[in-house]
Motif scaffolding. Sequence first.
Motif, PDB file in Angstrom:
ATOM      1  N   GLY A  93      28.991 -68.262 -21.814  1.00 33.34           N
ATOM      2  CA  GLY A  93      30.437 -68.471 -21.974  1.00 33.34           C
ATOM      3  C   GLY A  93      30.674 -69.271 -23.235  1.00 33.34           C
ATOM      4  N   CYS A  94      30.955 -68.556 -24.310  1.00 26.54           N
ATOM      5  CA  CYS A  94      31.141 -69.200 -25.615  1.00 26.54           C
ATOM      6  C   CYS A  94      32.621 -69.232 -26.010  1.00 26.54           C
ATOM      7  CB  CYS A  94      30.313 -68.433 -26.657  1.00 26.54           C
ATOM      8  SG  CYS A  94      30.090 -69.303 -28.193  1.00 26.54           S
ATOM      9  N   ALA A  95      33.449 -68.533 -25.245  1.00 21.60           N
ATOM     10  CA  ALA A  95      34.870 -68.451 -25.589  1.00 21.60           C
ATOM     11  C   ALA A  95      35.570 -69.798 -25.432  1.00 21.60           C
ATOM     12  CB  ALA A  95      35.555 -67.414 -24.698  1.00 21.60           C
ATOM     13  N   ASN A 124      44.514 -72.301 -15.935  1.00 19.75           N
ATOM     14  CA  ASN A 124      43.825 -71.015 -15.917  1.00 19.75           C
ATOM     15  C   ASN A 124      42.577 -71.113 -15.046  1.00 19.75           C
ATOM     16  OD1 ASN A 124      45.183 -68.995 -17.368  1.00 19.75           O
ATOM     17  ND2 ASN A 124      44.570 -69.901 -19.328  1.00 19.75           N
ATOM     18  N   ASP A 126      38.650 -70.990 -14.258  1.00 18.59           N
ATOM     19  CA  ASP A 126      37.469 -71.305 -15.068  1.00 18.59           C
ATOM     20  C   ASP A 126      36.478 -70.139 -14.947  1.00 18.59           C
ATOM     21  OD1 ASP A 126      34.857 -72.353 -15.921  1.00 18.59           O
ATOM     22  OD2 ASP A 126      35.932 -74.250 -16.079  1.00 18.59           O
ATOM     23  N   ILE A 127      36.341 -69.386 -16.034  1.00 20.92           N
ATOM     24  CA  ILE A 127      35.515 -68.170 -16.021  1.00 20.92           C
ATOM     25  C   ILE A 127      34.043 -68.524 -15.796  1.00 20.92           C
ATOM     26  CG2 ILE A 127      34.807 -66.153 -17.382  1.00 20.92           C
ATOM     27  CD1 ILE A 127      37.564 -66.508 -18.879  1.00 20.92           C
ATOM     28  N   LEU A 128      33.590 -69.533 -16.525  1.00 19.81           N
ATOM     29  CA  LEU A 128      32.192 -69.972 -16.439  1.00 19.81           C
ATOM     30  C   LEU A 128      31.828 -70.404 -15.019  1.00 19.81           C
ATOM     31  CD1 LEU A 128      29.789 -70.519 -18.365  1.00 19.81           C
ATOM     32  CD2 LEU A 128      30.753 -72.783 -18.760  1.00 19.81           C
ATOM     33  N   GLY A 142      26.789 -72.491 -20.678  1.00 14.75           N
ATOM     34  CA  GLY A 142      28.124 -72.851 -21.135  1.00 14.75           C
ATOM     35  C   GLY A 142      28.093 -73.553 -22.473  1.00 14.75           C
ATOM     36  N   PHE A 143      29.266 -73.707 -23.055  1.00 14.58           N
ATOM     37  CA  PHE A 143      29.440 -74.482 -24.278  1.00 14.58           C
ATOM     38  C   PHE A 143      30.365 -75.651 -23.984  1.00 14.58           C
ATOM     39  CE2 PHE A 143      27.639 -72.744 -28.210  1.00 14.58           C
ATOM     40  CZ  PHE A 143      26.956 -71.667 -27.674  1.00 14.58           C
ATOM     41  N   LYS A 161      29.927 -77.597 -13.128  1.00 15.82           N
ATOM     42  CA  LYS A 161      30.122 -76.139 -13.142  1.00 15.82           C
ATOM     43  C   LYS A 161      28.874 -75.398 -12.671  1.00 15.82           C
ATOM     44  CE  LYS A 161      33.533 -76.384 -16.885  1.00 15.82           C
ATOM     45  NZ  LYS A 161      34.400 -75.555 -17.756  1.00 15.82           N
TER      46      LYS A 161
HETATM   47  O1  C5P Z   1      35.652 -77.641 -19.348  1.00 20.13           O
HETATM   48  P1  C5P Z   1      35.550 -77.071 -20.728  1.00 20.13           P
HETATM   49  O2  C5P Z   1      36.705 -76.174 -21.109  1.00 20.13           O
HETATM   50  O3  C5P Z   1      35.220 -78.057 -21.800  1.00 20.13           O
HETATM   51  O4  C5P Z   1      34.250 -76.130 -20.631  1.00 20.13           O
HETATM   52  C1  C5P Z   1      33.856 -75.358 -21.708  1.00 20.13           C
HETATM   53  C2  C5P Z   1      33.031 -74.220 -21.215  1.00 20.13           C
HETATM   54  O5  C5P Z   1      33.675 -73.582 -20.113  1.00 20.13           O
HETATM   55  C3  C5P Z   1      32.845 -73.137 -22.255  1.00 20.13           C
HETATM   56  O6  C5P Z   1      31.595 -72.530 -22.010  1.00 20.13           O
HETATM   57  C4  C5P Z   1      33.996 -72.184 -21.945  1.00 20.13           C
HETATM   58  O7  C5P Z   1      33.708 -70.860 -22.373  1.00 20.13           O
HETATM   59  C5  C5P Z   1      34.080 -72.269 -20.442  1.00 20.13           C
HETATM   60  N1  C5P Z   1      35.431 -72.086 -19.890  1.00 20.13           N
HETATM   61  C6  C5P Z   1      35.720 -70.942 -19.148  1.00 20.13           C
HETATM   62  N2  C5P Z   1      36.963 -70.791 -18.587  1.00 20.13           N
HETATM   63  C7  C5P Z   1      37.909 -71.736 -18.741  1.00 20.13           C
HETATM   64  C8  C5P Z   1      37.627 -72.902 -19.488  1.00 20.13           C
HETATM   65  C9  C5P Z   1      36.377 -73.047 -20.051  1.00 20.13           C
HETATM   66  O8  C5P Z   1      34.860 -70.067 -19.016  1.00 20.13           O
HETATM   67  N3  C5P Z   1      39.089 -71.555 -18.192  1.00 20.13           N
END
Ligand code: C5P
Length: 219
Positions: A93-95, A124, A126-128, A142-143, A161
């Motif tokens: 998850g780099c987005a 929103n 949390d995809i990760l 994750g990033f 996470k």
């Molecule tokens: O909690 P934070 O946003 O700092 O976490 C960053 C990581 O979580 C990244 O890998 C980002 O792609 C992922 N992320 C996600 N969905 C979200 C928020 C962050 O997948 N709604």
Amino acid sequence: VEFKPLAGQSVLITAGPTREAIDPVRYISNHSSGKMGFALAKAAADMGAAVTLVSGPVNLSTPEGVTRIDVESAKNMLDAVMDNVDKKDIFIGCAAVADYRISDIATCKIKKSAEEMQLALVRNPDILATVASLPNRPFVVGFAAETHDVETYARDKLKRKNLNMIAANDVSVAGIGFNADANALRVFWPQGSQDLPATDKLTLARQLLSLIVKEKTNT
Ligand code: C5P
């Protein structure tokens, strides 16, 4: 690359920003360029992986051999990830997913009138964390973009996470990270850590994927 350490592996990567609509002509977003995620997609493909890249709106061309799915909002990105995560070996998850979206997107362009206006936002998904909570989940990376206390916040995210690995960058350092061609990463996993000093994003992507390969065989 002669040696293909990811041959036979399938990798799903998210990259870029998301765009959260306000009305038909406006949106909320962030400065993510998508460069790190696209570098990871290229490096993983070069290392022999079958790569699916779910990308928010960016100005980058698709690396050779990579399957790209374009999305706009965080909800679109989650849907695309859930449609493609089955049987993946690695999820990265780099987005830069927008943390909030507009609670009620206006169907018509909002006209200016009052001197002040308020937008109501909702969190929103949390995809990760969603991917990490799946049964038969892939190796989840994750990033974390931080401005201070990088290790503390990164390790907290790793745990909270339920990730296998997290790559943190200090976005307060000028010239690296967001929108730049170079980056530096501090990588953490439950049993260890490794600093990857500042270099171009493709080199870093290769180094991070090597760490993933190594750590994945240990878990
Ligand atoms: O909690 P934070 O946003 O700092 O976490 C960053 C990581 O979580 C990244 O890998 C980002 O792609 C992922 N992320 C996600 N969905 C979200 C928020 C962050 O997948 N709604």
